[in-house]
Design a protein around this motif. Structure first.
Motif, PDB file in Angstrom:
ATOM      1  N   LEU A   1       0.830  -1.208   0.000  1.00 18.83           N
ATOM      2  CA  LEU A   1       0.000   0.000   0.000  1.00 18.83           C
ATOM      3  C   LEU A   1       0.865   1.260   0.000  1.00 18.83           C
ATOM      4  N   ARG A   2       1.942   1.247   0.763  1.00 22.22           N
ATOM      5  CA  ARG A   2       2.844   2.400   0.768  1.00 22.22           C
ATOM      6  C   ARG A   2       3.509   2.572  -0.596  1.00 22.22           C
ATOM      7  N   SER A   3       3.911   1.465  -1.192  1.00 28.43           N
ATOM      8  CA  SER A   3       4.562   1.536  -2.497  1.00 28.43           C
ATOM      9  C   SER A   3       3.609   2.066  -3.565  1.00 28.43           C
ATOM     10  N   ARG A   4       2.362   1.639  -3.522  1.00 22.71           N
ATOM     11  CA  ARG A   4       1.374   2.159  -4.475  1.00 22.71           C
ATOM     12  C   ARG A   4       1.194   3.662  -4.321  1.00 22.71           C
ATOM     13  N   ALA A   5       1.225   4.135  -3.085  1.00 23.33           N
ATOM     14  CA  ALA A   5       1.060   5.573  -2.855  1.00 23.33           C
ATOM     15  C   ALA A   5       2.283   6.354  -3.328  1.00 23.33           C
ATOM     16  N   LEU A   6       3.474   5.781  -3.183  1.00 20.23           N
ATOM     17  CA  LEU A   6       4.709   6.477  -3.562  1.00 20.23           C
ATOM     18  C   LEU A   6       4.907   6.531  -5.069  1.00 20.23           C
ATOM     19  N   VAL A   7       4.531   5.463  -5.777  1.00 21.70           N
ATOM     20  CA  VAL A   7       4.717   5.421  -7.233  1.00 21.70           C
ATOM     21  C   VAL A   7       3.411   4.993  -7.898  1.00 21.70           C
ATOM     22  N   PRO A   8       2.410   5.863  -7.880  1.00 17.46           N
ATOM     23  CA  PRO A   8       1.094   5.468  -8.401  1.00 17.46           C
ATOM     24  C   PRO A   8       1.098   5.182  -9.897  1.00 17.46           C
ATOM     25  N   GLU A   9       2.114   5.655 -10.612  1.00 11.92           N
ATOM     26  CA  GLU A   9       2.167   5.407 -12.054  1.00 11.92           C
ATOM     27  C   GLU A   9       2.522   3.955 -12.377  1.00 11.92           C
ATOM     28  N   VAL A  10       3.023   3.209 -11.400  1.00 12.44           N
ATOM     29  CA  VAL A  10       3.342   1.794 -11.594  1.00 12.44           C
ATOM     30  C   VAL A  10       2.203   0.964 -10.994  1.00 12.44           C
ATOM     31  N   LEU A  11       1.574   0.140 -11.815  1.00 12.43           N
ATOM     32  CA  LEU A  11       0.485  -0.704 -11.332  1.00 12.43           C
ATOM     33  C   LEU A  11       1.093  -1.920 -10.635  1.00 12.43           C
ATOM     34  N   GLN A  12       0.824  -2.046  -9.346  1.00 12.13           N
ATOM     35  CA  GLN A  12       1.444  -3.082  -8.524  1.00 12.13           C
ATOM     36  C   GLN A  12       0.368  -4.028  -7.994  1.00 12.13           C
ATOM     37  N   PHE A  13       0.434  -5.268  -8.455  1.00  9.63           N
ATOM     38  CA  PHE A  13      -0.527  -6.281  -8.045  1.00  9.63           C
ATOM     39  C   PHE A  13      -0.098  -6.935  -6.733  1.00  9.63           C
ATOM     40  N   TRP A  14      -1.080  -7.446  -6.036  1.00 13.04           N
ATOM     41  CA  TRP A  14      -0.836  -8.218  -4.835  1.00 13.04           C
ATOM     42  C   TRP A  14      -0.851  -9.703  -5.205  1.00 13.04           C
ATOM     43  N   GLY A  15       0.136 -10.424  -4.678  1.00  8.47           N
ATOM     44  CA  GLY A  15       0.228 -11.843  -4.981  1.00  8.47           C
ATOM     45  C   GLY A  15       1.518 -12.383  -4.417  1.00  8.47           C
ATOM     46  N   MET A  16       1.883 -13.583  -4.873  1.00  7.65           N
ATOM     47  CA  MET A  16       3.077 -14.200  -4.295  1.00  7.65           C
ATOM     48  C   MET A  16       3.574 -15.321  -5.201  1.00  7.65           C
ATOM     49  N   GLU A  17       4.802 -15.767  -4.890  1.00  7.40           N
ATOM     50  CA  GLU A  17       5.293 -17.012  -5.432  1.00  7.40           C
ATOM     51  C   GLU A  17       4.813 -18.104  -4.481  1.00  7.40           C
ATOM     52  N   PHE A  18       3.853 -18.866  -4.941  1.00  7.99           N
ATOM     53  CA  PHE A  18       3.058 -19.757  -4.109  1.00  7.99           C
ATOM     54  C   PHE A  18       3.700 -21.136  -4.015  1.00  7.99           C
ATOM     55  N   ASP A  19       3.756 -21.691  -2.811  1.00  8.02           N
ATOM     56  CA  ASP A  19       4.215 -23.065  -2.607  1.00  8.02           C
ATOM     57  C   ASP A  19       3.076 -24.010  -2.966  1.00  8.02           C
ATOM     58  N   ALA A  20       2.985 -24.337  -4.243  1.00  8.16           N
ATOM     59  CA  ALA A  20       1.860 -25.124  -4.741  1.00  8.16           C
ATOM     60  C   ALA A  20       1.928 -26.557  -4.232  1.00  8.16           C
ATOM     61  N   PRO A  21       0.815 -27.115  -3.794  1.00  9.87           N
ATOM     62  CA  PRO A  21       0.810 -28.510  -3.363  1.00  9.87           C
ATOM     63  C   PRO A  21       1.296 -29.451  -4.467  1.00  9.87           C
TER      64      PRO A  21
ATOM     65  N   ARG B   1      -4.828 -21.718   3.675  1.00  3.70           N
ATOM     66  CA  ARG B   1      -5.530 -22.991   3.510  1.00  3.70           C
ATOM     67  C   ARG B   1      -4.777 -23.993   2.648  1.00  3.70           C
ATOM     68  N   PHE B   2      -3.967 -23.504   1.672  1.00  2.00           N
ATOM     69  CA  PHE B   2      -3.479 -24.417   0.648  1.00  2.00           C
ATOM     70  C   PHE B   2      -1.960 -24.435   0.444  1.00  2.00           C
ATOM     71  N   ALA B   3      -1.230 -23.393   0.823  1.00  2.00           N
ATOM     72  CA  ALA B   3       0.222 -23.431   0.616  1.00  2.00           C
ATOM     73  C   ALA B   3       0.807 -24.599   1.405  1.00  2.00           C
ATOM     74  N   LYS B   4       1.656 -25.398   0.752  1.00  2.00           N
ATOM     75  CA  LYS B   4       2.024 -26.682   1.347  1.00  2.00           C
ATOM     76  C   LYS B   4       2.869 -26.556   2.610  1.00  2.00           C
ATOM     77  N   TYR B   5       3.529 -25.405   2.800  1.00  2.00           N
ATOM     78  CA  TYR B   5       4.376 -25.258   3.990  1.00  2.00           C
ATOM     79  C   TYR B   5       3.788 -24.295   5.023  1.00  2.00           C
ATOM     80  N   ASP B   6       2.564 -23.794   4.799  1.00  2.00           N
ATOM     81  CA  ASP B   6       2.051 -22.747   5.687  1.00  2.00           C
ATOM     82  C   ASP B   6       1.567 -23.291   7.026  1.00  2.00           C
ATOM     83  N   ALA B   7       1.147 -24.536   7.049  1.00  2.07           N
ATOM     84  CA  ALA B   7       0.612 -25.096   8.294  1.00  2.07           C
ATOM     85  C   ALA B   7       1.715 -25.248   9.348  1.00  2.07           C
ATOM     86  N   PHE B   8       1.327 -25.056  10.618  1.00  2.00           N
ATOM     87  CA  PHE B   8       2.260 -25.304  11.733  1.00  2.00           C
ATOM     88  C   PHE B   8       1.513 -26.060  12.823  1.00  2.00           C
TER      89      PHE B   8
END
Length: 389
Positions: free
Chosen positions: A23-43, A68-75
């Protein structure tokens, strides 16, 4: 923007620490479209892009899917998460969400031990996932990240067991290989390119900065929703080293045309000729390495579309061929672009058309060694489909 894959309760790190940074990055450089997401640990699979559409509850959406689904997120760790069935459940859950994310496989052959000797990611898993969520699970990387490895004596892409080919994963680079097998079934399965930037090669890593070497180009307005739509529907081409800065592929019948990711429908009366136009824009200045790379050849690749087969493990399409190769004498300049035209005659069945180009004189991309990635540049389009009615 993506955050890295993680370990136990990484979903909370994303939600509570990484998302406020976005959110801070979007406010600082609004001309760059920044998506939310990740490199996901797929099952059961290697890493995947998990890309969330921009909306007011995007942070919670990623948290739900990762927790719910990332293979290493559970503890403590839950081995039951690391199954193909859990991957399919994840994709079906994503498909049923109001804001559909995108899921794209990363460095899919990095664990392969030979040509067509698959490792962690297999053709069967791609088909089962695409069947479960065809508008969410839409492709894999054509060109993986970590391309700077050879500059420090390491394998390009981190592909230590079996190499990349011209910087591209074997699933994409091999004509008539797995990508063509999927396209030959009529699957809308696209390729992308990423930087996967962790540590820059000048600091001891294997990476270029994002966009320094590899780029995914999307035909879209400067708009979050349109970019997601372009990625979902294959309005994409990919390239390395800014060999070209623009690429267009149009396939036309007598009355209509179609571009990357689209489908041209022609009647039987019109199948005597299908016209193809390839347009590319050469690099006019210097790329990030200070080079002025030149396109030496463009290839036109055509394969038949025969529909889904019964073999979920199939990884070849024997109908796919390079039907024409073009050199500098075969294209002509129009404005800033170079234009190539070709005609397919007697189109008797459904097919797809795609193109690639290179700075090299390799007829087919060779297995990569420790040559500089800047001397081995390629671009690839996504396909245009042709249906004969």
């Amino acid at each position: 923007m993506r955050t890295d894959h993680g370990g136990p309760t990484h979903s909370k790190v994303n939600l509570e620490l990484a998302y406020p940074d976005l959110l801070r990055s979007r406010a600082l450089v609004p001309e760059v479209l920044q998506f939310w997401g990740m490199e996901f640990d797929a099952p059961a699979l290697d890493h995947h892009t998990l890309m969330i559409p921009r909306h007011s509850d995007e942070a919670r959406q990623l948290f739900e899917l990762e927790s719910r689904f990332a293979k290493y997120d559970a503890f403590p760790t839950d081995p039951g998460r690391n199954t193909e069935a859990k991957m399919v459940e994840f994709l079906k859950t994503a498909k049923d969400m109001r804001h559909k994310p995108l899921v794209i496989a990363h460095h899919a052959s990095r664990s392969a031990t030979g040509l067509g000797v698959w490792g962690q990611d297999t053709p069967r898993e791609f088909r089962n996932g695409n069947n479960a969520a065809p508008d969410v699970y839409v492709g894999f990387e054509g060109a993986p990240g970590h391309q700077a490895g050879p500059l420090l004596g390491r394998a390009r892409g981190g592909y230590g067991s079996h190499p990349t080919y011209g910087g591209f994963d074997q699933m994409t680079a091999r004509v008539g290989g797995l990508w063509d097998a999927l396209l030959g079934e009529g699957r809308r399965w696209w390729i992308t390119a990423t930087s996967d930037s962790h540590v820059h090669w000048t600091r001891g890593g294997s990476d270029f900065w994002p966009g320094e070497y590899s780029k995914t180009h999307v035909y879209a307005r400067q708009d979050y929703a349109d970019i997601m739509d372009g990625l979902r529907n294959g309005r994409i081409w990919v390239g390395t080293g800014d060999l070209v800065t623009g690429l267009g592929l149009t396939v036309s019948g007598r009355h209509r045309g179609a571009a990357m990711g689209e489908t041209l429908v022609i009647g039987h009366r019109d199948r005597d000729r299908v016209d193809i136009e390839i347009r590319f824009r050469p690099q006019r200045g210097e790329n990030a390495n200070g080079d002025r790379p030149q396109v030496r050849r463009v290839d036109l690749i055509v394969g038949q579309v025969t529909g889904p087969g019964s073999d979920l493990d199939a990884d070849t399409n024997p109908t796919t061929k390079v039907v024409a190769r073009f050199g500098p004498r075969d294209w002509h300049r129009r404005g800033h672009d170079q234009v190539i035209r070709h005609t397919l005659r007697d189109v008797g069945s459904d097919l797809y058309v795609r193109v690639r180009g290179t700075s090299t004189d390799e007829a087919e991309p060779l297995a990569d060694g420790l040559e500089s990635p800047w001397d081995d540049l390629w671009f690839y389009s996504n396909p245009v489909f042709v249906e004969v009615r």
